[in-house]
Enzyme design. Structure first.
Site, PDB file in Angstrom:
ATOM      1  CB  CYS A  13     -16.160   4.019 -26.812  1.00 55.22           C
ATOM      2  SG  CYS A  13     -16.674   2.292 -26.922  1.00 55.22           S
ATOM      3  N   GLY A  40     -14.108   4.541 -32.580  1.00 56.26           N
ATOM      4  CA  GLY A  40     -15.152   3.525 -32.677  1.00 56.26           C
ATOM      5  C   GLY A  40     -15.997   3.753 -33.906  1.00 56.26           C
ATOM      6  CG  ASN A 114     -13.439   5.324 -23.825  1.00 57.61           C
ATOM      7  OD1 ASN A 114     -12.635   6.220 -24.010  1.00 57.61           O
ATOM      8  ND2 ASN A 114     -13.161   4.071 -24.138  1.00 57.61           N
ATOM      9  N   GLY A 115     -14.378   2.388 -21.992  1.00 59.35           N
ATOM     10  CA  GLY A 115     -13.633   1.580 -21.025  1.00 59.35           C
ATOM     11  C   GLY A 115     -14.287   0.232 -20.860  1.00 59.35           C
ATOM     12  CE1 TYR A 255      -3.434   2.057 -34.649  1.00 61.82           C
ATOM     13  CE2 TYR A 255      -4.871   1.150 -32.955  1.00 61.82           C
ATOM     14  CZ  TYR A 255      -4.595   1.400 -34.285  1.00 61.82           C
ATOM     15  OH  TYR A 255      -5.471   1.010 -35.242  1.00 61.82           O
ATOM     16  CG  ASP A 358       3.171  -0.423 -37.577  1.00 66.10           C
ATOM     17  OD1 ASP A 358       2.664   0.697 -37.310  1.00 66.10           O
ATOM     18  OD2 ASP A 358       2.510  -1.384 -37.981  1.00 66.10           O
ATOM     19  CG  ASP A 359       1.476   2.028 -33.875  1.00 67.02           C
ATOM     20  OD1 ASP A 359       0.668   1.711 -33.003  1.00 67.02           O
ATOM     21  OD2 ASP A 359       1.274   1.765 -35.079  1.00 67.02           O
ATOM     22  CB  CYS A 446      -2.678   1.454 -17.488  1.00 73.05           C
ATOM     23  SG  CYS A 446      -2.957  -0.330 -17.773  1.00 73.05           S
ATOM     24  CB  CYS A 449      -1.267  -4.619 -22.945  1.00 74.20           C
ATOM     25  SG  CYS A 449      -0.898  -2.886 -23.303  1.00 74.20           S
TER      26      CYS A 449
HETATM   27 FE1  SF4 Z   1      -3.956   0.575 -22.246  1.00 69.81          FE
HETATM   28 FE2  SF4 Z   1      -2.603  -1.703 -22.291  1.00 69.81          FE
HETATM   29 FE3  SF4 Z   1      -3.514  -0.719 -19.950  1.00 69.81          FE
HETATM   30 FE4  SF4 Z   1      -5.190  -1.695 -21.771  1.00 69.81          FE
HETATM   31  S1  SF4 Z   1      -3.643  -2.846 -20.623  1.00 69.81           S
HETATM   32  S2  SF4 Z   1      -5.439   0.205 -20.582  1.00 69.81           S
HETATM   33  S3  SF4 Z   1      -4.211  -1.102 -23.725  1.00 69.81           S
HETATM   34  S4  SF4 Z   1      -1.958   0.202 -21.324  1.00 69.81           S
HETATM   35 MG    MG Z   2     -16.800  -1.568 -23.229  1.00 68.98          MG
END
Ligand code: SF4
Ligand code: MG
Length: 468
Positions: A13, A40, A114-115, A255, A358-359, A446, A449
């Site tokens: 967001c 968003g 946002n989050g 991205y 692509d990214d 982070c 993913c």
């Molecule tokens: Fe970003 Fe991936 Fe961490 Fe989610 S899991 S906050 S998309 S790095």
């Molecule tokens: Mg949310």
């Protein structure tokens, strides 16, 4: 996902907050949100106060659909917040649009988030069913509860009292009649920057591009765990929960964020070009032309081309107005699939060995169609290069990828992915390669993913995780 062609995680967001004495702040917030529309598109809202009365308006749709001249004129005051929403929890309904609004006695608050929290169900249990269905609504209720207990509590104190209860990712803008409070969770998953406007005005925004658009001067990034108060007395900063190692979302660089934004001191476009250069070093291939998947793949394709010496050419043209339609295409058109979104340039592709850049690939269905399209346009070979590592684990911090089974790479090896996408070769950027393109000064990220290493407890979500 509201786009039938979506192959990327939905954006998070966008949040914006501002205090500029003597202005009609709603206009400024509108333009700030305009710069954040990419984060968003489902709903938009603005709340403002003239010092006595808080007024809010929100609705479904793009900012330009939600607000017109009259609606903005009716939002009077020189302090306010705004939000553009992509639903990551809760359904896409007016009730869940933001800012969330609570009236307690003679006071009102509005909140934009946002989050994603990872302990939403525990919070819902404690606060009761009237408190709301989304994490954002629950946070608004938790703050309102503090005000209910003590109607004279300053807003920053009410927020400081409840944030230790929130787990996961939250970048918040919260306001009452006289102040705007911006706060990032202790890991700072989602970005937020502070800027100055005019002689005595202040703004906070998810991305620096929004500061640029409203003519604000970048001051500094709000730090992980930091709470900033914008009010008549000026700007104050505190850390109600101390700090933790920063975990800014790496996907903001890959991205989500705008290429013209600066995150933690690093321009996003420059980072993407570096990712492409690094990818060319890690996964070289003999070919005739480097072609980006527009628009997300463009900077990485440039980097790949510059590093490899293979010429860069446009080979796919994006139909700009189709991506976010609210009209579902008829079946006949749907069978045209990807062509509604991208059309090939046969001159670039015919008879050539193509490196398609692509990214990221998240779900894979669009990429597969795209490869088919490039071949149908005459490409002799298609070598797919992705400027981030395989997206294997779900995000619980604000991206809509919490369904692991929909992730292309979750249960496939790279060879299996190449086979599924029907490419001649496939190369992903390594995690080391990705992080080498990012700022290193006191900044950690982070990458859950991509790595499966979640920086916090994932609370509610443990049951859905499988080993890829
Ligand atoms: Fe970003 Fe991936 Fe961490 Fe989610 S899991 S906050 S998309 S790095
Ligand atoms: Mg949310």
């Amino acid at each position: 996902m509201n786009s039938p062609f979506a192959d990327k995680p939905g954006e998070a967001c966008g949040v914006f907050g501002a205090y500029a004495p003597g202005t009609h702040i709603a206009n400024l917030i509108y333009f700030g949100l305009f710069a954040l529309q990419h984060r968003g598109q489902e709903s938009a809202g603005i709340a403002v106060s003239d010092g006595n009365r808080l007024t809010a308006y929100k609705n479904m749709g793009l900012l330009s659909t939600v607000f017109d001249h009259n609606k903005l004129a009716g939002l009077r005051g020189d302090i306010g917040i705004g939000h553009t929403r992509y639903s990551t929890t809760g359904s896409s309904t007016w009730e869940n649009a933001q800012p969330a609004f609570r009236a307690v006695g003679h006071r009102s608050i509005a909140l934009g988030h946002n989050g994603n929290l990872t302990n939403t169900s525990a919070l819902a249990m404690r606060l009761g069913s009237a408190a709301g269905t989304t994490d954002s609504e629950l946070m608004a209720s938790a703050i309102a509860e503090q005000i209910h207990k003590d109607e004279n509590i300053p807003l920053p104190d009410a927020i400081a009292a409840v944030v230790p209860e929130f787990e996961g990712a939250y970048t918040l803008v919260v306001m009452d009649d006289t102040s705007v409070v911006a706060v990032r969770d202790p890991r700072g998953f989602r970005p937020l920057s502070l800027g100055r406007i005019g002689d005595d005005g202040w703004v906070v925004a998810s991305e620096t591009a929004a500061l640029d658009l409203v003519g604000a001067r970048f001051e500094h990034d709000v730090l992980p765990g930091e709470m900033i108060v914008l009010a008549e007395a000026g700007v104050t900063s505190s850390f109600p929960q101390g700090t933790a190692p920063s975990r800014l979302c790496v996907f903001e660089y890959v991205y989500f964020a705008r290429p013209d934004s600066i995150l933690a001191g690093q321009n996003v476009h420059a980072a993407r070009v570096l990712m492409g250069r690094r990818l060319a070093q890690e996964s070289p291939v003999d070919a005739d032309v480097v072609v980006p998947v527009p628009e997300s793949g463009i900077p990485a394709a440039q980097g790949f081309a510059w590093e490899s010496g293979i010429p860069y050419e446009d080979g796919l043209v994006k139909n700009r107005y189709v991506g976010r339609t609210f009209i579902e295409p008829e079946q006949m058109l749907r069978e045209q699939g990807i062509r509604l979104k991208l059309n090939p340039i046969k001159d670039t592709l015919d008879g050539r060995r193509v490196i398609l850049v692509d990214d990221s690939v998240v779900r894979g269905s669009t990429t597969r169609q795209l490869v088919e399209l490039v071949r149908a346009a005459g490409a002799r070979e298609v070598h797919l290069r992705i400027s981030s590592p395989p997206y294997r684990w779900p995000c619980f911090y604000g991206m809509d990828t919490s369904d692991q089974s929909s992730l292309l790479a979750a249960h496939r090896t790279e060879a299996e992915i190449a086979k599924f996408l029907e490419v001649d070769s496939l190369g992903y950027l390594t995690l080391e390669g990705l992080e080498s393109a990012l700022p290193d000064a006191n900044q950690t990220f982070c990458n859950a993913c991509l790595s499966g290493e979640y920086p916090t407890s994932i609370g509610d979500h443990k049951f859905v995780l499988e080993q890829p």
